[in-house]
Design a protein around this motif. Structure first.
Motif, PDB file in Angstrom:
ATOM      1  N   ARG A   1      66.051  11.972  51.842  1.00  0.00           N
ATOM      2  CA  ARG A   1      64.799  11.419  52.313  1.00  0.00           C
ATOM      3  C   ARG A   1      63.805  11.332  51.181  1.00  0.00           C
ATOM      4  NH1 ARG A   1      63.278  14.577  57.582  1.00  0.00           N
ATOM      5  NH2 ARG A   1      61.068  14.346  57.303  1.00  0.00           N
TER       6      ARG A   1
ATOM      7  N   ASP B   1      79.781  11.731  64.076  1.00  0.00           N
ATOM      8  CA  ASP B   1      78.643  11.204  63.311  1.00  0.00           C
ATOM      9  C   ASP B   1      77.439  11.973  63.848  1.00  0.00           C
ATOM     10  OD1 ASP B   1      76.418   9.774  62.484  1.00  0.00           O
ATOM     11  OD2 ASP B   1      77.260   7.806  62.969  1.00  0.00           O
ATOM     12  N   THR B   2      76.925  12.901  63.048  1.00  0.00           N
ATOM     13  CA  THR B   2      75.915  13.835  63.545  1.00  0.00           C
ATOM     14  C   THR B   2      74.525  13.413  63.102  1.00  0.00           C
ATOM     15  OG1 THR B   2      76.150  15.235  61.588  1.00  0.00           O
ATOM     16  CG2 THR B   2      77.573  15.746  63.458  1.00  0.00           C
TER      17      THR B   2
ATOM     18  N   ARG C   1      64.720   4.647  59.561  1.00  0.00           N
ATOM     19  CA  ARG C   1      63.334   5.094  59.670  1.00  0.00           C
ATOM     20  C   ARG C   1      62.414   3.938  60.013  1.00  0.00           C
ATOM     21  NH1 ARG C   1      62.810  10.760  59.316  1.00  0.00           N
ATOM     22  NH2 ARG C   1      60.613  10.258  59.064  1.00  0.00           N
TER      23      ARG C   1
ATOM     24  N   ASP D   1      62.474   7.896  63.504  1.00  0.00           N
ATOM     25  CA  ASP D   1      63.613   6.976  63.497  1.00  0.00           C
ATOM     26  C   ASP D   1      63.512   5.946  64.615  1.00  0.00           C
ATOM     27  OD1 ASP D   1      65.212   7.817  61.339  1.00  0.00           O
ATOM     28  OD2 ASP D   1      65.996   9.489  62.491  1.00  0.00           O
TER      29      ASP D   1
ATOM     30  N   GLN E   1      67.843  16.229  61.581  1.00  0.00           N
ATOM     31  CA  GLN E   1      66.810  16.183  60.546  1.00  0.00           C
ATOM     32  C   GLN E   1      66.502  17.599  60.057  1.00  0.00           C
ATOM     33  OE1 GLN E   1      63.741  14.520  63.304  1.00  0.00           O
ATOM     34  NE2 GLN E   1      63.850  12.734  61.963  1.00  0.00           N
ATOM     35  N   THR E   2      65.826  17.681  58.916  1.00  0.00           N
ATOM     36  CA  THR E   2      65.370  18.976  58.416  1.00  0.00           C
ATOM     37  C   THR E   2      64.590  19.693  59.523  1.00  0.00           C
ATOM     38  OG1 THR E   2      65.184  17.999  56.222  1.00  0.00           O
ATOM     39  CG2 THR E   2      64.017  20.079  56.581  1.00  0.00           C
TER      40      THR E   2
HETATM   41  C1  WT7 Z   1      66.839  11.564  58.484  1.00  0.00           C
HETATM   42  C2  WT7 Z   1      66.672  13.036  58.290  1.00  0.00           C
HETATM   43  C3  WT7 Z   1      70.360  15.833  58.831  1.00  0.00           C
HETATM   44  C4  WT7 Z   1      70.620  16.371  57.548  1.00  0.00           C
HETATM   45  C5  WT7 Z   1      70.541  15.413  56.413  1.00  0.00           C
HETATM   46  C6  WT7 Z   1      69.291  14.575  56.355  1.00  0.00           C
HETATM   47  C7  WT7 Z   1      68.647  10.133  58.865  1.00  0.00           C
HETATM   48  C8  WT7 Z   1      70.423  11.798  59.489  1.00  0.00           C
HETATM   49  C9  WT7 Z   1      71.866  10.536  60.510  1.00  0.00           C
HETATM   50  C10 WT7 Z   1      72.947   9.913  61.206  1.00  0.00           C
HETATM   51  C11 WT7 Z   1      71.754   7.889  61.104  1.00  0.00           C
HETATM   52  C12 WT7 Z   1      70.773   9.737  60.128  1.00  0.00           C
HETATM   53  C13 WT7 Z   1      67.560   9.849  59.879  1.00  0.00           C
HETATM   54  C14 WT7 Z   1      66.774  11.138  59.921  1.00  0.00           C
HETATM   55  N1  WT7 Z   1      69.898  10.551  59.485  1.00  0.00           N
HETATM   56  N2  WT7 Z   1      71.609  11.790  60.094  1.00  0.00           N
HETATM   57  N3  WT7 Z   1      74.040  10.587  61.575  1.00  0.00           N
HETATM   58  N4  WT7 Z   1      72.841   8.586  61.481  1.00  0.00           N
HETATM   59  N5  WT7 Z   1      70.711   8.415  60.421  1.00  0.00           N
HETATM   60  O1  WT7 Z   1      68.160  15.324  56.728  1.00  0.00           O
HETATM   61  O2  WT7 Z   1      66.583  14.718  54.891  1.00  0.00           O
HETATM   62  O3  WT7 Z   1      65.739  15.638  57.077  1.00  0.00           O
HETATM   63  O4  WT7 Z   1      66.665  13.315  56.916  1.00  0.00           O
HETATM   64  O5  WT7 Z   1      68.138  11.191  58.034  1.00  0.00           O
HETATM   65  O6  WT7 Z   1      66.757   8.793  59.416  1.00  0.00           O
HETATM   66  O7  WT7 Z   1      65.442  10.981  60.363  1.00  0.00           O
HETATM   67  P1  WT7 Z   1      66.725  14.791  56.365  1.00  0.00           P
END
Ligand code: WT7
Length: 642
Positions: free
Chosen positions: A520, A405-406, A509, A494, A409-410
């Protein structure tokens, strides 16, 4: 090509054992420069770097490997050919319709096609440092477009094909992009996506100044071509020699727009060397890819997941992987498992929202397909609920495959918190432990550092190579958004819990960003779209728990005094948001209300709106500061009537 020395990819132990992780993690914190300069050898450099990280979070300046130079297209493509791996399959295209012909490219063929795309861009007039907008379906040419930009030193800005012409135009204007690469149209679940028509509409919007459009013929849809501006890719491509541009490690690689809690989407900027090292190493250790295996990340290149784990990470590691045009539920709910059986996928990486949607359809769609090739499963994008985790593990993976479970974020460029297969125990719902070099910290609302097993706001205290460098054209916004809430730390936005084993559990978030199907969405963006409608006076948007999407979009809307409420108005408002932003922003609920709960100073009390959207009326908290407390009762009544 001249200047580059081809070397085989250094080989790493198959599985990273717990003690090995502990030792490497400890070293990555004690000697980050030594550690990352060593990892940087996973790439081929024109000029190998001597410098590691040069960074500060006050003032905010971030550089890694700044005296090195390299080209990421060379690393993703050419060097595999140079090193005798040219016959390895690089990309397998799986079309939307399983009955349509797919195709696959070896690294040698990929090289030839990237060169053709790069030449087409050059003949349009694209030069180093130029911003190129890519608005493509999930086809091989989308990957070629990104790599071709990297090859000639242009900065790509990929815009997800599901965004509207308005959203596309905003992104084109923001980064001053004069070139667009698109396709005639795309297909998703047999539905056509009129990409070229959308580009035409976007280019008519005020402020857009695009001089060249490159159009890939994909579906054969009939599209208008403007004589001086639009060019068919197949007419422009050529096999002329096209060497890779030597890039400084800190030269920009791409801009990717993402939503925040305020204002319009931000153009997150990633540079070449650090992002390259981060995506190459995270892919190598976390997905534990072995030669000959087939990797599949089901994301779209329009999101960072596609950038890092469809394009750069896997290709720099010489992996074989799938480019999937379709959707999980077409022609039926077994499509993912059908693709896995067809291409004997070993490593599969997807989002919890897709798992939940497919789980609901029952096990039979999974069981009819052979999943014996699967070895490792991954998730990304949002917290995974234990029920979906177990289904993924037991039904999809037949109890055999570890799940990673990775969390990332962007802005982080690649994975930051995850278990490593074989090194860590899995806990369903927890992302696990920090990757090498990552120093998470939990911080209380007043900025106090929280130790031990506790919950707080997730910050990262030290820079890592894959970190975004700025917001394109607005460094002050970068500083404000990420480094000012908790001074001198990168704040992720987060909330998070750390347990007694040092595992991290992301709780979602804590800002005004919602996570809809792993995407997002800034509530402020949806609000701005709503108030553009002539009948809307004010709007407040919040997230609420949604069984499949994780969070749904709940909109409170007040209308202008003279607005006439018709039966179709709610449908019209939903349509209006789709048009302004795109289908991913379609509101789930529109709640027309005569008023919004505000403090006497006029601030909307979102806390109350969130509770009401969640159908949770017991804990509305203190409503005595409201200018008109009776608004709350009328909102509750409105909520219960739907
Ligand atoms: C937000 C980032 C990472 C690429 C896809 C999204 C949430 C991301 C998880 C996880 C819980 C997660 C967070 C983060 N998030 N991966 N494994 N467990 N929450 O990228 O659009 O930049 O969004 O996605 O809230 O801040 P993003």
């Amino acid at each position: 090509m001249t200047g580059f020395v081809a070397r085989p990819v250094p080989s790493y132990p198959t599985h990273c054992a717990t003690e090995q992780y502990d030792a490497m993690y400890a070293r990555s914190l004690q000697d980050p420069d030594g550690f990352w300069l060593e990892q940087a050898q996973l790439l081929d450099w024109v000029q190998a770097p001597d410098k590691g990280g040069e960074w500060s979070y006050d003032p905010v300046v971030i550089k890694w490997f700044a005296d090195g130079s390299l080209n990421l297209c060379y690393n993703a493509v050419d060097r595999h050919v140079d090193a005798g791996r040219g016959d390895t399959t690089a990309l397998i295209f799986e079309p939307d319709d399983p009955a349509s012909p797919g195709r696959s490219l070896t690294y040698r063929e990929l090289h030839a096609e990237v060169v053709q795309m790069a030449n087409a861009l050059k003949s349009l007039g694209v030069t180093k440092g130029e911003r190129v907008t890519i608005y493509m379906p999930m086809v091989i040419e989308g990957v070629l477009a990104m790599l071709a930009c990297a090859r000639i030193g242009a900065i790509h800005s990929v815009v997800f094909g599901g965004f509207s012409p308005e959203a596309l135009a905003g992104r084109i204007v923001d980064c001053g992009s004069r070139f667009v690469i698109t396709a005639d149209s795309g297909l998703r679940g047999s539905k056509p996506i009129p990409l070229k028509d959308n580009v035409d509409a976007a280019l008519k919007i005020d402020g857009v100044d695009v001089s060249g459009v490159l159009v890939v013929k994909h579906t054969g849809a009939d599209v208008a071509m403007s004589e001086c501006r639009d060019n068919w890719y197949h007419e422009l491509k050529s096999d002329a020699d096209c060497p890779c541009e030597e890039m400084n490690a800190e030269d920009p690689l791409f801009i990717l727009y993402t939503s925040g809690s305020t204002g319009k989407p931000k153009g997150v900027l990633h540079t070449t060397g650090g992002y390259g090292v981060w995506t190459a190493t995270t892919f190598n250790y976390i997905f534990d890819y072995q030669p000959g295996e087939v990797f599949w990340c089901s994301a779209d290149i329009g999101w960072v997941t596609g950038h890092s784990y469809i394009v750069y990470g896997p290709l720099m590691n010489g992996a074989t992987q799938i480019v999937f045009e379709g959707v999980p539920n077409y022609p039926d709910h077994g499509r993912f498992w059908d693709v896995i059986a067809k291409h004997k996928v070993n490593i599969f990486y997807t989002a919890p929202t897709a798992i939940r949607a497919l789980m609901r359809e029952g096990d039979s769609f999974v069981e009819v397909h052979d999943r014996s090739s699967l070895r490792l499963l991954g998730t990304v994008g949002e917290p995974i609920n234990p029920e979906a985790w177990r289904w993924y593990h037991e039904v999809v993976g037949e109890g055999r495959c570890p799940i990673i479970d990775t969390w990332w974020q962007t802005e982080t460029g690649g994975c930051m918190i995850t278990t490593l297969p074989a090194a860590h125990h899995m806990k369903p719902g927890s992302a696990g432990r920090p990757f090498f070099g990552v120093r998470p910290q939990l911080v209380g609302n007043e900025g106090e550092v929280l130790d031990g097993a506790t919950s707080g706001n997730l910050c990262i205290t030290h820079s890592w190579p894959g970190q975004a460098r700025t917001v394109y054209g607005d460094h002050e916004r970068f500083v404000q958004t990420y480094f000012s809430t908790y001074h001198g730390k990168y704040f992720t936005g987060d909330g998070c819990r750390r347990d007694e084993d040092g595992y991290y559990w992301i709780t979602g978030r804590v800002d005004d960003v919602i996570n809809v199907s792993g995407h997002r969405m800034g509530t402020a963006e949806v609000e701005s779209a709503l108030v553009l409608h002539p009948l809307v006076c004010e709007a407040a948007v919040v997230g609420y728990p949604h069984d499949i999407k994780g969070q749904g979009i709940y909109c409170y809307v007040t209308l202008n005094a003279d607005a006439e409420v018709t039966d179709d108005l709610v449908a019209e408002l939903r349509q209006h948001v789709r048009k302004e932003i795109g289908p991913i922003a379609t509101p789930d609920h529109i709640h027309l209300t005569p008023a919004l709960p505000k403090t006497r100073s006029g601030k909307i009390m979102r806390r109350i709106l969130r509770k009401i959207a969640e159908n949770d009326y017991g804990s509305l908290g203190d409503t005595s500061t409201l200018a008109d407390p009776s608004v709350v009762e009328s909102l509750i009544e409105g909520r219960q009537n739907r």
